[in-house]
Every structure is written in C-alpha cells, then in structure tokens.
Design a protein around this motif. Structure first.
Motif, PDB file in Angstrom:
ATOM      1  N   LEU A 143       5.432  10.799  10.913  1.00 20.39           N
ATOM      2  CA  LEU A 143       4.189  10.328  10.286  1.00 20.39           C
ATOM      3  C   LEU A 143       2.978  10.459  11.205  1.00 20.39           C
ATOM      4  N   ALA A 176       5.050   5.037   2.260  1.00 19.72           N
ATOM      5  CA  ALA A 176       5.353   6.255   3.013  1.00 19.72           C
ATOM      6  C   ALA A 176       6.109   5.925   4.298  1.00 19.72           C
ATOM      7  N   GLY A 177       5.714   4.829   4.955  1.00 24.15           N
ATOM      8  CA  GLY A 177       6.405   4.409   6.173  1.00 24.15           C
ATOM      9  C   GLY A 177       7.840   4.014   5.887  1.00 24.15           C
ATOM     10  N   LEU A 210       4.089   1.197  12.741  1.00 24.77           N
ATOM     11  CA  LEU A 210       5.054   1.491  11.689  1.00 24.77           C
ATOM     12  C   LEU A 210       5.941   0.276  11.446  1.00 24.77           C
ATOM     13  N   MET A 252       2.328   8.874  14.025  1.00 26.19           N
ATOM     14  CA  MET A 252       1.856   7.566  14.446  1.00 26.19           C
ATOM     15  C   MET A 252       2.820   7.007  15.486  1.00 26.19           C
ATOM     16  N   GLN A 257       4.025  -2.213   9.435  1.00 28.58           N
ATOM     17  CA  GLN A 257       3.933  -1.827   8.028  1.00 28.58           C
ATOM     18  C   GLN A 257       5.182  -2.253   7.256  1.00 28.58           C
ATOM     19  N   THR A 310       0.842  -1.202   0.000  1.00 29.87           N
ATOM     20  CA  THR A 310       0.000   0.000   0.000  1.00 29.87           C
ATOM     21  C   THR A 310       0.872   1.244   0.000  1.00 29.87           C
ATOM     22  N   PHE A 311       0.242   2.382  -0.291  1.00 24.69           N
ATOM     23  CA  PHE A 311       0.986   3.644  -0.271  1.00 24.69           C
ATOM     24  C   PHE A 311       1.347   4.043   1.152  1.00 24.69           C
ATOM     25  N   ASP A 312       0.550   3.618   2.145  1.00 24.67           N
ATOM     26  CA  ASP A 312       0.918   3.859   3.543  1.00 24.67           C
ATOM     27  C   ASP A 312       2.209   3.128   3.877  1.00 24.67           C
ATOM     28  N   GLN A 313       2.344   1.896   3.382  1.00 18.02           N
ATOM     29  CA  GLN A 313       3.576   1.136   3.625  1.00 18.02           C
ATOM     30  C   GLN A 313       4.766   1.809   2.950  1.00 18.02           C
TER      31      GLN A 313
END
Length: 295
Positions: free
Chosen positions: A26, A8-9, A33, A28, A36, A3-6
């Motif tokens: 981030l 970004a992380g 994190l 969080m 991810q 995913t794009f969250d992964q």
C-alpha cells in the motif's frame, strides 16, 4: 462509519496475512496501517484479525467481512465510471413508449438503430396509447414516444417516422374482395362495421369519421387496438378501417382491400416525440446521432 482506506488496508492484510508486506503493498508504513485496522474493528464492533508476534490470520467474522469488503471496493471503483458513462449518455436507461400498431411495424428496426448508437443503455419498453405516452413524457415516466398526432409542439419536439394509407380489412371470401377496383363509400354502406374507440383510439376514430361517411348504426363493435380489430374481422364479425401496416400481422382469414381516394394519400402518421426539456443524457445522445429511417 469506516472508510475505503480502511477497507483497502484490511483487504491487503487479509490477503498477505502479514502487516509488513501489506504496508509495503500500500506504499505506507506499518503503524498507520495497524491503526486503520484497529479503527475498522472498533467501527464494526468485532475483531477481524487474530495477530501475535508470529502470524496473522482471519477470524470467522473477518473471513465473512473480507468478501463484503472486496465487493464494496469493486463498487467504489465502478461507480465513478458508471456515473461518467451515464452523464455522457453511454449507459443508463431509456424508457420508450409505443403504440400497438408501431409494435408490429417500425419498432423492431428502430430498436436495432438505437442499440447501435447506445449499445450499453437498457431499453424499457411500454405499450401505451398516445394519450398515455403524452402523460408519461410530461411526468418523466417516459423519455421517448412513438405516437400519433396531435401533440403540443411547444412542449414536445418530434420527428415524422413514416406515413401510410388506410385500407379496409374484410373476412376472406367476402363479396367486396371480388371487386377489381378500390372500395368506395357506397360499397360499405350496409356492412357491419368494427370501429375505433372514440376515447381510447381517438386518432384513428377522428381520422376515419373525417374521411369516410360512417353509418354509426352499422357499428357492432368498438375497440381500441388494431390487433383486436383485425382478429374480429377474421372471426367474420364485420369489416374495419385499418392502417396499411396491419397487413404485417398476417392473420389468417383476413383480406386487405384498397380504398378509393387512398391511392396517393397517406393520412396515417407516426412520430417519434420527446419533451423539449430533455434531461436523460442517453436520449440526448440518441437524438444527436440517430438517423431516422425516413431520412
């Protein structure tokens, strides 16, 4: 699939080389994190980071993946903006067909106006005879055509760009150039004639045979392009009926003479035409804003 969250992380950790600082960046906490990154590595099938209690660093695979991850994030950020620009006609592609004659007359000024209205839209130019443009507009291969009539007005909308007269192109020094009056039908009854193709230059062929008593026995060449026709005149192969815009070609060895009856008549028309079922937002915006030079 990751995913794009992964992504970004991973980018945050790769740049900070510290899970705590990356998580803070981030907004969080560190445990999600870490999960991810673990899921991302599992999806890819290799470790991207080496970590222990003291440090975090990229593996060779991680260094390579970092560049791709950054590129993907840029594309992800740009894609919605691009989609919105295309939807409003401020970006994308406009495919324009034009005849050879319009290419050396109105095409340049028209493209300048288009560039002012939709500057970020790419223009794909295709030199085509009118019949080919009609087919392209029907199939969606073209958005806008610069073409000659006739065309089906139930299917196509149009705007008359300009009208012009016909002239007679003769070789320099030809005896007809010595006449101090417009050329009459009798003047060319015995002249070798370079004629428009009845199949590939139908518009000009029909116009000429309707307006002038053509002696087909005098036709020595049949061509489809005005430039070719004028070049043959320069080569002293004969005389030819051409639109006034052909004078812009400035080909050496050719003179353009007025024709009797053409002093006030301008039978040659060029239209901008488009399918009434407009689907390209760039064309829709152009049609809303464009002030044609004839207005």
């Amino acid at each position: 699939m990751f995913t794009f969250d992964q992504l970004a992380g991973f980018i945050a950790v790769a740049e900070e080389l510290h899970f705590g600082r990356a998580a803070e960046r981030l907004n969080m906490t560190q445990p999600p994190l870490s999960r991810q990154i673990q899921k991302l590595e599992k999806t890819i099938g290799t470790e991207l980071l080496e970590r222990d209690n003291r440090k975090v660093q990229l593996t060779p695979a991680g260094e390579a993946f970092l560049e791709e991850a950054r590129r993907l994030m840029v594309l992800a950020t740009r894609a919605p903006v691009t989609a919105r620009r295309i939807a409003t006609g401020r970006s994308g592609m406009l495919r324009v067909g034009f005849t050879a004659a319009s290419g050396f007359s109105i095409l340049g000024p028209l493209l300048e106006e288009i560039a002012e209205i939709i500057p970020d839209v790419d223009i794909d130019l295709q030199e085509l005879v009118t019949g080919e443009q009609i087919q392209g507009l029907l199939t969606g291969g073209l958005d806008l055509g610069l073409a000659r009539p006739p065309f089906d007005r139930e299917i196509f909308d149009s705007h008359l760009l300009y009208k012009e007269s016909m002239m007679l192109a003769v070789p320099s020094g030809h005896k007809l150039a010595d006449l101090s009056r417009p050329i009459e039908d009798a003047d060319i009854s015995d002249e070798p004639l370079i004629m428009h193709s009845p199949t590939k230059a139908t518009y000009f062929y029909d116009l000429v045979v309707r307006m002038f008593p053509i002696q087909h026995a005098n036709v020595i060449h049949t061509v489809s392009q005005i430039l070719t026709m004028v070049s043959l005149v320069a080569a002293r192969r004969g005389v030819a009926f051409v639109p006034h815009s052909a004078t812009l070609l400035a080909i050496k060895g050719v003179e353009f003479l007025p024709l009797a009856g053409m002093e006030s008549e301008q039978p040659v028309e060029l239209h901008a035409i488009w399918n009434r079922k407009v689907v390209n937002p760039a064309l829709r915006r152009l049609l809303q804003d464009l002030e044609f030079r004839t207005e």
